[in-house]
Design an enzyme around this catalytic site. Structure first.
Site, PDB file in Angstrom:
ATOM      1  N   CYS A 114      -0.836  -0.339   3.286  1.00 29.53           N
ATOM      2  CA  CYS A 114       0.434  -0.356   2.574  1.00 29.53           C
ATOM      3  C   CYS A 114       0.685   0.999   1.921  1.00 29.53           C
ATOM      4  CB  CYS A 114       0.427  -1.464   1.514  1.00 29.53           C
ATOM      5  SG  CYS A 114       2.007  -1.635   0.635  1.00 29.53           S
ATOM      6  N   HIS A 157       5.356  -8.567   6.348  1.00 28.55           N
ATOM      7  CA  HIS A 157       4.753  -7.694   5.327  1.00 28.55           C
ATOM      8  C   HIS A 157       5.842  -7.198   4.363  1.00 28.55           C
ATOM      9  CE1 HIS A 157       1.940  -4.255   4.108  1.00 28.55           C
ATOM     10  NE2 HIS A 157       3.109  -3.880   3.618  1.00 28.55           N
ATOM     11  N   GLU A 158       7.008  -6.838   4.937  1.00 24.83           N
ATOM     12  CA  GLU A 158       8.100  -6.295   4.079  1.00 24.83           C
ATOM     13  C   GLU A 158       8.746  -7.379   3.238  1.00 24.83           C
ATOM     14  OE1 GLU A 158       6.797  -3.054   5.842  1.00 24.83           O
ATOM     15  OE2 GLU A 158       7.790  -3.352   3.932  1.00 24.83           O
ATOM     16  N   HIS A 161       6.912  -8.096   0.186  1.00 23.56           N
ATOM     17  CA  HIS A 161       7.162  -7.162  -0.924  1.00 23.56           C
ATOM     18  C   HIS A 161       8.351  -7.623  -1.766  1.00 23.56           C
ATOM     19  CE1 HIS A 161       4.325  -3.891  -0.495  1.00 23.56           C
ATOM     20  NE2 HIS A 161       4.639  -3.670   0.758  1.00 23.56           N
TER      21      HIS A 161
END
Ligand SMILES: OCN(O)CCCc1ccccc1
Ligand code: NI
Length: 187
Positions: A114, A157-158, A161
């Site tokens: 990351c 993954h995004e 966030h």
């Protein structure tokens, strides 16, 4: 242009917030940020530019990583075909939602990293192998995409966030290299 100095790091509280939905139409500042995020990814994947501006290569980035707690991500996943220049998936996703996903899970054989994490964290990160997403693009048009494997992993993954989730939250602390049953390891 965005550089690594704009990226906040592990420990910054914004990375643990649930980001706010964007209201359409985007403001000029929000549109500029969106384009800057996508340009950052392209720059980070160009060896010369990445070296010149000391950019870590990234295939995705989320607005909270730039200390903007809004539900906006950029993704630029190059093709894995040798002579293909077109990316596999490249877009700016406003208010992205995972509408449905496969039961089947997958993970990257080398784990994940990351831009906001300045350390190696070992371990498999189980994610859905296939996802259907809906989002709004920078022109305000609703988009729907079906993604699988690496592009699907990147988008998950995004979107994590946007919900204050870091990739290592998904690694089994007791056995980081444990492979959940029926999980397909990629690459
Ligand atoms: O949030 C984006 N970012 O920190 C860059 C790394 C993106 C990424 C790396 C490995 C697997 C999925 C996504
Ligand atoms: Ni990240």
């Amino acid at each position: 242009m965005l550089t690594m100095t704009d990226v906040i790091r592990e420990g910054h509280p914004t990375l643990r917030k649930v980001a706010d939905p964007l209201i359409l139409p985007l403001t000029d500042d929000e549109k500029k940020l969106a384009y800057d995020m996508l340009e950052f990814l392209k720059n980070s994947q160009d060896a010369e530019t990445a070296e010149k501006y000391d950019l870590r290569p990234g295939v995705g980035i989320a607005a909270p990583q730039l200390n903007v707690s809004k539900r906006m991500i950029a993704v630029h996943v190059p093709s894995d075909l040798p002579d293909e220049t077109e990316p596999q998936f490249s877009d700016i996703l406003i208010n992205p939602k995972i509408i449905s996903h496969s039961v089947k899970q997958t993970c990257l054989s080398e784990g994940e990293g990351c831009l906001s994490v300045d350390r190696e964290v070992e371990g498999y990160v189980p994610r859905n192998k296939r996802i259907r997403i809906e989002y709004v693009d920078t022109e305000g048009n609703r988009q729907s995409r079906r993604l699988k494997d690496f592009p699907a992993i990147v988008v998950q993954h995004e979107i994590d966030h946007l919900n204050g989730i870091m990739f290592f939250d998904r690694i089994d602390p007791d056995n980081p290299m444990a492979l959940p049953k029926d999980l397909e390891v990629l690459g």
